[in-house]
Design an enzyme around this catalytic site. Structure first.
Site, short mmCIF file in Angstrom:
data_model
loop_
_atom_site.label_atom_id
_atom_site.label_comp_id
_atom_site.label_asym_id
_atom_site.label_seq_id
_atom_site.Cartn_x
_atom_site.Cartn_y
_atom_site.Cartn_z
N ASN A 1 76.86 19.72 6.99
CA ASN A 1 77.69 19.78 5.74
C ASN A 1 78.28 21.09 5.53
O ASN A 1 79.03 20.99 4.64
CB ASN A 1 76.67 19.10 4.70
CG ASN A 1 77.04 17.55 4.53
OD1 ASN A 1 77.79 17.10 5.17
ND2 ASN A 1 76.29 17.10 3.46
N HIS B 1 69.16 30.83 7.27
CA HIS B 1 70.18 30.79 7.65
C HIS B 1 71.24 30.27 6.82
O HIS B 1 72.40 30.80 7.28
CB HIS B 1 69.91 29.14 8.52
CG HIS B 1 70.93 28.46 9.21
ND1 HIS B 1 71.65 29.34 10.23
CD2 HIS B 1 71.34 27.28 9.11
CE1 HIS B 1 72.71 28.56 10.63
NE2 HIS B 1 72.40 27.41 10.03
N THR C 1 81.98 31.62 10.66
CA THR C 1 82.49 30.14 11.30
C THR C 1 82.11 29.91 12.68
O THR C 1 81.83 28.77 12.91
CB THR C 1 83.60 29.85 10.58
OG1 THR C 1 83.89 30.07 9.22
CG2 THR C 1 84.04 28.62 10.77
N HIS D 1 66.48 27.55 8.80
CA HIS D 1 66.77 26.88 10.12
C HIS D 1 65.45 26.68 10.69
O HIS D 1 64.88 27.65 11.18
CB HIS D 1 67.94 27.45 10.90
CG HIS D 1 68.45 26.23 11.65
ND1 HIS D 1 67.83 25.95 12.74
CD2 HIS D 1 69.60 25.50 11.49
CE1 HIS D 1 68.44 25.08 13.44
NE2 HIS D 1 69.66 24.85 13.01
N GLU E 1 70.87 22.45 15.73
CA GLU E 1 70.46 21.29 15.37
C GLU E 1 70.85 20.34 16.25
O GLU E 1 70.21 19.06 16.61
CB GLU E 1 70.55 20.78 14.08
CG GLU E 1 69.73 19.76 13.56
CD GLU E 1 69.89 19.65 12.03
OE1 GLU E 1 70.21 20.57 11.38
OE2 GLU E 1 70.10 18.34 11.64
N LEU F 1 70.36 31.65 16.49
CA LEU F 1 70.10 30.04 16.08
C LEU F 1 70.24 29.27 17.27
O LEU F 1 71.07 29.46 18.19
CB LEU F 1 71.10 29.67 15.03
CG LEU F 1 71.14 28.12 14.55
CD1 LEU F 1 69.63 28.42 13.45
CD2 LEU F 1 72.03 28.00 13.98
N PHE G 1 72.93 13.80 13.30
CA PHE G 1 72.55 15.01 12.97
C PHE G 1 71.40 15.00 12.07
O PHE G 1 71.16 13.68 11.27
CB PHE G 1 73.57 15.82 12.27
CG PHE G 1 73.97 17.19 13.04
CD1 PHE G 1 74.24 17.27 14.23
CD2 PHE G 1 73.89 18.20 12.15
CE1 PHE G 1 74.10 18.57 14.74
CE2 PHE G 1 74.11 19.38 12.63
CZ PHE G 1 74.44 19.48 13.97
N GLN H 1 68.02 28.23 2.69
CA GLN H 1 67.66 27.44 3.80
C GLN H 1 67.10 28.25 5.11
O GLN H 1 67.73 29.10 5.62
CB GLN H 1 68.74 26.30 4.25
CG GLN H 1 68.16 25.56 5.33
CD GLN H 1 69.45 24.44 5.67
OE1 GLN H 1 70.36 25.06 6.32
NE2 GLN H 1 69.17 23.29 5.15
N ARG I 1 70.71 21.90 2.26
CA ARG I 1 72.06 21.63 2.75
C ARG I 1 71.67 20.77 4.29
O ARG I 1 70.78 21.01 4.89
CB ARG I 1 72.93 22.74 3.06
CG ARG I 1 74.02 22.34 3.93
CD ARG I 1 74.82 23.54 4.31
NE ARG I 1 74.33 24.27 5.30
CZ ARG I 1 74.22 24.10 6.89
NH1 ARG I 1 74.95 23.09 7.35
NH2 ARG I 1 73.78 25.15 7.64
N ARG J 1 66.34 19.66 7.39
CA ARG J 1 65.92 21.03 7.71
C ARG J 1 64.72 21.68 7.15
O ARG J 1 63.75 22.44 7.81
CB ARG J 1 67.05 22.06 7.77
CG ARG J 1 68.20 21.93 8.72
CD ARG J 1 69.28 22.80 8.55
NE ARG J 1 70.20 22.42 9.88
CZ ARG J 1 71.56 22.97 9.72
NH1 ARG J 1 71.95 23.92 8.87
NH2 ARG J 1 72.07 22.56 10.96
#
Lengths: 567, 346
Positions: A385, A346, A44, A234, A247, A244, A118, A232, A381, A278
């Site tokens: 979110n 991602h 997280t 990224h 975004e 990463l 975003f 997904q 996603r 994405r």
């Protein structure tokens, strides 16, 4: 050990919110959080950008309804609309609650929580704390759990559910500090172990431990997984490491540029440009690279994420982590030069199949967060979110388990079961006939997935990938744990993580092969369009006699009819 | 010569480097030892990637923690060439200049925490201290009201704890802390930083309770300003500002007669104001009282007298040169600080 009312597996945002909410719902409950890392290390903390909520602080005309629509459209209509309703309606409440318990947020001039634009969102509704939003949320939740006196079992590696006649009795886990396998008899178990995108290994932005442990344990216990083929990519992973670049960098105005100096997103999403969703941006970058408009280097092909026009001050105040990372891992200062990036695996949209309350098909077993699939993200996603998902559904799962724990008998786990598990783990340490090294297998797993079940997929490639997966599973039988010590055997832990990834990789590939359409993150060259008639359905994967058995489940519709998804 | 060497080194993109890794498995080892691993390393490789390589290709028993591998989670704190840092953000090539023996990187576990195995140390004592010093917000909002409305917080207030909330609890500062080496009970820099962050947050209600705990023994006054914590902080957090912040706040809220720490600070101020230098001989009395000093420092005082190492008696401490001008400056400075504090409190 005295049976627990709730055992929560995973100490990230979902697990900690579940613990906090369960304590709040019923303070007399005996709750344990098991985590293979100290909770404050959880992934997280890597969520940089923020969490979406229609607070309407920044754009006064933002509404929950708009957030709902953006999420459903973003999911390519595969999300369950009632679940999305819950996600977005609860969002403002959860962000305020986090503020109320001490989460630091960046602020607007009127002292309300700051929000920024975003990808895929019609209004600037992503609440943030500089570029360390996930980190500060995780810290706050951990602090609050310490305050409430939650029992933490840190550095416990979860191994299996104890199940008798489809009745869950608790969990087996290895205490890393002693190497002992300990039983956690429990009335309820909540899985909140995060995603499985690390199976793509070096082509993944995830932490080394995002190996889908909870999903694999549930799957082996007969609990169905849902929509596993949706992974997904990224758009902006660092070229060398896959790490990463948030975004938020594009949210703040960064450009994507090819080797001809062209802002190529004009070709793919003329209106939203760099802030398209994405899946679309990732495919656009991959296309640029495949059509030879990318840059070349020994570490692979890439394009540029250009922030230089944003100025030193903005980069330093709003994107300090990004600057630090690109300097550390690419040797590039984004104030001076563009950052070399390419898409990186991602996020896992798929996960343990749950209802809107976090329940799985097995009584007393719940799941939340990236580990679960409710589904609110469907085939893709939206940025901002995922934090929201773990918070909202972590909270709901904690609440549900606390309310329902009383319904179930406390479990009993026999010493024989512990002994059998111990012998199973020891067998990895036998020298005769065991010689495979986990490092090589893990590397090959990542390569074959990125090549055959990556951004662009087609039947022949996926089939090849599945053959290679079977071979890897065969080789895994000969794997050797060279470290035979009891204390902190990270060698053993990594082998067990590899086992989890191998089991889950099969469900990803099988789902990808079956789904003969292109939807969201799943793009089939041989079936380039969305096929609502045949495939507007969730994929369900269950373990049946050692192989993946696929099924389907309808998508819950609501106010929004199927539409073509353009940006 | 030197220039050519540097240029040559710059051109070189791959070379063999030895990692001298601290090994200790309490299950079998009576005492720790070092293992040398020589591996080919490219420019741009971090210490963590090198360790991963060693574990995957040379010796799978080498044990260390690593999770995000991106400098975010704080798992891989360890000492590289003697300094505590994150292995994942430390470039091997940049360490080469710091090797005591050329080409040999020394990798050891963090200090001041109980060892578990090889490079892994026990973080539990740190978590216990976070609990002891209430490193959480006890919100002014009742639980039943939560989620209904946001607090209004100014960007200025956010900036007060912005840097402090960068802390990833990697424990590098804990490992470098000189006070912790002497006293395991000491609060530790990371926990002081977190305590400060909580204390300046207007949403919190237990500021006074936390502060009362912080001024006790092994608390905020034990720091000796060596600045090691701040120098090594992997997130460049001004930890000493937080420590000073707590102290200033303690003097402001609890007064100068509160604890020996506060009295010590006051005695310093008095001396500087009067003489421009310290009257060391009476410092212990003024800080801890006569009884304590006699009981605890008498044997040392006797030893000091025997070795003729006693500080000059108070009448012998003459004001520094230019004391007049200094006093004027000092007065202006203290008034300035008072003004600042007043406007700050508004």
């Amino acid at each position: 050990m005295k049976p627990f009312d709730i055992v929560i597996v995973g100490g990230g945002g979902a697990g900690l919110y579940a613990a906090m909410e369960a304590m709040k719902t019923n303070p007399s409950l005996n709750i344990a959080v098991l985590s293979k890392v100290y909770p404050n290390r959880s992934h997280t903390s890597a969520a940089q950008g923020g969490a979406n909520a229609a607070l309407a602080n920044k754009a006064k005309d933002d509404t929950v309804e708009m957030h709902i629509f953006d999420t459903i459209k973003g999911s390519d209509y595969l999300a369950d609309q009632d679940a999305v309703d819950i996600l977005c309606s609860e969002a403002p409440k959860i962000i305020r609650e986090l503020d109320n318990i001490g989460t630091p947020w960046s602020r607007l001039d009127d002292n309300t929580i700051a929000q920024r634009p975003f990808g895929g969102a019609g209004r600037p509704r992503c609440c943030y704390c500089a570029d360390k939003t996930g980190h500060t949320i995780l810290q706050t939740l951990y602090e609050q759990c310490l305050k409430k006196g939650v029992f933490f079992f840190n550095e416990y590696f979860s191994l299996s559910l104890s199940v008798n006649n489809s009745r869950m009795r608790g969990l087996l886990a290895m205490n890393m500090k002693t190497g002992k396998i300990e039983a956690f008899p429990a009335k309820t178990v909540i899985f909140a172990t995060g995603g499985y995108a690390k199976m793509y290994w070096n082509r993944s932005s995830n932490a080394a431990g995002n190996t889908g442990d909870g999903q694999a344990i549930a799957y082996r216990a007969g609990i169905p997984l849902k929509d596993m083929e949706f992974v997904q990519f990224h758009p902006t992973g660092l070229r060398k490491s896959g790490l990463l670049v948030t975004e938020g960098a594009r949210g703040e105005g960064g450009y994507l540029v090819n080797k001809d100096g062209e802002r190529f997103m004009a070709r793919y999403a003329p209106e939203k440009m760099e802030l398209g969703p994405r899946d679309l941006v990732s495919r656009s970058i991959e296309t640029e690279i495949l059509q030879d408009r990318g840059f070349d280097s020994p570490a692979g092909k890439y394009i540029h994420l250009d922030l230089t026009h944003l100025g030193a001050e903005l980069i330093k105040s709003r994107l300090p982590q990004i600057r630090e990372m690109s300097m550390n891992f690419e040797g590039v200062d984004p104030i001076e030069e563009p950052i070399p990036v390419r898409p990186t695996a991602h996020y896992s949209m798929g996960g343990i199949d749950t209802d809107n309350y976090g329940r799985t098909v097995m009584d007393g077993v719940y799941a939340a967060g990236e580990c679960a699939c409710v589904s609110v993200h469907g085939a893709n996603r939206l940025g901002g979110n995922s934090l929201l998902d773990i918070l909202v559904f972590g909270r709901i799962a904690g609440h549900t388990a606390a309310e329902e724990a009383g319904k179930f008998e406390p479990g009993v786990i026999s010493p024989e079961e512990i002994k059998a598990k111990d012998e199973e783990l020891r067998s990895f340490m036998q020298s005769s006939g065991h010689y495979e090294r986990y490092g090589a297998l893990r590397e090959e797993l990542g390569q074959t997935l990125a090549l055959n079940v990556g951004i662009y997929r087609e039947a022949s490639k996926i089939s090849r990938g599945m053959d290679e997966l079977s071979l890897l599973k065969e080789r895994f039988k000969k794997i050797r744990v060279f470290d035979s010590s009891d204390i902190f055997n990270t060698n053993l832990m990594q082998v067990l993580e590899l086992q989890n990834m191998l089991d889950l990789a099969e469900t990803v590939a099988a789902g990808a092969l079956a789904r003969e359409e292109s939807r969201g993150s799943h793009t089939r060259n041989d079936f380039p369009t969305r096929d609502d008639e045949k495939w507007h359905k969730h994929t369900i994967a269950t373990l049946d006699n050692g192989t993946v058995k696929l099924g389907q489940k309808p998508v819950t519709m609501g106010r929004y009819e199927l539409q073509e998804r353009t940006y | 010569m030197h220039m050519t060497g540097a240029a040559e080194q710059h051109k070189e993109e791959k070379r063999d480097i030895t990692f001298r890794v601290f090994r200790f498995n309490p299950q079998v080892d009576i005492k720790p030892y070092f293992d040398d691993y020589t591996i080919p390393v490219e420019r741009g490789i971090t210490v963590l990637r090198a360790l991963n390589y060693i574990k995957e290709h040379v010796d799978p028993t080498v044990s260390f923690r690593a999770f995000c591998q991106a400098g975010i989670c704080g798992s891989c704190g360890m000492r590289v060439n003697g300094i505590s840092k994150l292995a994942c953000t430390t470039q091997v090539w940049e360490e080469l200049d710091r090797c005591k023996e050329p080409g040999i990187l020394k990798v050891e576990p963090l200090r001041n925490m109980p060892p578990i195995k090889d490079l892994i140390v026990d973080m539990d004592p740190l978590v216990d201290k976070m609990k002891h010093y209430m490193n959480w917000i006890d919100s002014s909002m009742p639980e039943s009201e939560m989620g209904k409305k946001e607090f209004l917080v100014s960007e200025d207030e956010f900036l007060k704890y912005d840097k402090a909330t960068d802390c990833i609890l990697c424990a590098s500062c804990v490992s470098e802390c000189t006070i912790l080496r002497a006293h395991k009970e000491y609060v530790s820099p990371a926990v002081l930083l977190k305590s400060y962050r909580m204390n300046v947050d207007s949403r919190d209600t237990i500021h006074d309770t936390r502060l009362a705990e912080l001024v006790k023994d092994h608390g905020v006054w034990d720091c000796t300003h060596c600045y090691r914590c701040q120098e090594t902080c992997v997130k460049s957090i001004p930890i000493m500002d937080a420590i000073h912040g707590i102290r200033e706040n303690a003097l402001e809220v609890r007064g100068t007669k509160d604890t020996s720490g506060a009295k010590h600070a006051e005695a310093f101020m008095d001396d500087i104001a009067k003489k421009g230098k310290l009257v060391e001989a009476t410092l212990p009395f003024r800080t801890n009282g006569v009884l304590w000093t006699v009981k605890n420092l008498l044997p040392m005082a006797v030893k000091m007298i025997m070795k003729r190492r006693t500080p000059p008696p108070p009448p012998m401490v003459k004001p520094s040169k230019g004391i007049k001008a200094f006093r004027e400056e000092f007065r202006e400075m203290t008034e300035h600080v008072k003004d600042d504090q007043q406007s700050h409190n508004k």
